[in-house]
Design an enzyme around this catalytic site. Structure first.
Site, PDB file in Angstrom:
ATOM      1  N   ASP A  50       1.671   8.382  -9.290  1.00 48.47           N
ATOM      2  CA  ASP A  50       1.014   8.060 -10.263  1.00 48.47           C
ATOM      3  C   ASP A  50      -0.410   7.139  -9.737  1.00 48.47           C
ATOM      4  OD1 ASP A  50      -0.016   7.099 -12.750  1.00 48.47           O
ATOM      5  OD2 ASP A  50       1.644   5.772 -13.117  1.00 48.47           O
ATOM      6  N   ASP A  92       0.915  -1.234   0.039  1.00 48.47           N
ATOM      7  CA  ASP A  92      -0.211  -0.124  -0.142  1.00 48.47           C
ATOM      8  C   ASP A  92       0.891   1.202  -0.121  1.00 48.47           C
ATOM      9  OD1 ASP A  92      -1.443   2.067   1.832  1.00 48.47           O
ATOM     10  OD2 ASP A  92      -3.013   0.971   0.915  1.00 48.47           O
TER      11      ASP A  92
END
Length: 281
Positions: free
Chosen positions: A156, A138
């Site tokens: 991104d 994560d």
């Protein structure tokens, strides 16, 4: 319309892409992935029916989120990418031979695996580059725990829904700031301001509390419909104001070939129309 994919990201606006051939359709632990062939854009990757990237126009997004901060910085050695499981961002960063190490953190191993198989032209061998450290984790957890030392951080991310939502929080940006070296630059994907103005405003409010220079720059990417896309920019340096002549020297020295980025486009991307300026607190 069964041979069309309709993206319903926005409440009052939708776009559709013709599905020439469905190449992949499967649900991972985190999201539903599709890759299909389109006559104009080539192979198209969607997550939960929202367009993420295409063979046809990905170069605009990847060039502007990598070359702008790296060439503005001028001495970036260590780069962190949050997201970017298709490998296109890593490939664009690794095009800079001056970059010595890239850490790429992707939450979904499934995206990486099928991108290698179905979208190899995006990564073009980036996953095999010894300078790349791929971390399946994560992004928010990684950012909170990292020792930092990054000259450029590129977020991104997907849009702020589902797994990508946590990457648009004040806490995440605060941890990112701490992970930057002095003079480092943080850039983010911030959607299409005409349709997602709140997204840009929220990021800019957080950036202004963290950085001495907080703004955004723009690029027009056809499949991110609704107007130009905004990229958040945060730094404590004066890198945004580097001259076009210096950028030209750095760009020439890099030897990189581009289809969208130029030093002149770089400088012009920071010239914001009033409707975008008004979204920045």
């Amino acid at each position: 319309m069964s041979d069309w994919l309709t993206e319903k990201l926005h409440d009052d606006y939708a776009q559709s892409l013709r599905i020439g051939e469905m190449l992949y359709d499967s649900k991972t632990e985190h999201q539903r992935l599709k890759v299909f062939q389109n006559g104009t854009f080539g192979r198209v990757l969607t997550l939960d029916d929202v367009v993420q990237t295409t063979e046809g126009d990905n170069f605009i997004y990847h060039e502007m989120l990598t070359h702008v901060p790296i060439l503005a910085h001028g001495a970036a050695k260590r780069v962190l990418i949050i997201g970017g499981g298709d490998g296109g961002m890593a490939r664009a960063v690794l095009d800079h031979s001056s970059v010595e190490h890239v850490t790429m953190v992707e939450i979904d191993a499934g995206v990486v695996a099928f991108s290698k198989e179905y979208l190899p032209q995006l990564s073009r061998g980036a996953f095999d580059d010894p300078r790349l450290n791929l971390v399946i984790a994560d992004g928010a957890d990684f950012m909170r725990a990292t020792d930092g030392g990054f000259d450029v951080i590129i977020v991104d991310s997907t849009d702020p829904i589902g797994p990508g939502e946590v990457l648009f929080t004040d806490h995440f940006y605060g941890h990112a700031k701490k992970a930057l070296t002095p003079g480092g630059i943080l850039v983010t994907q911030n959607g299409v301001p005409f349709l997602q103005g709140d997204e840009l405003t929220g990021t800019m409010r957080a950036f202004q509390s963290l950085f001495s220079d907080a703004t955004c720059y723009l690029a027009t990417i056809p499949t991110y419909a609704g107007g130009p896309m905004a990229f958040g920019w945060g730094t404590d340096s004066d890198a945004r104001h580097v001259s076009v002549e210096v950028l030209q020297e750095r760009f020439a020295a890099s030897g990189i070939k581009t289809d969208y980025y130029t030093p002149e486009v770089h400088k012009g991307a920071f010239a914001l129309p009033p409707y975008v300026e008004r979204l920045i607190p």
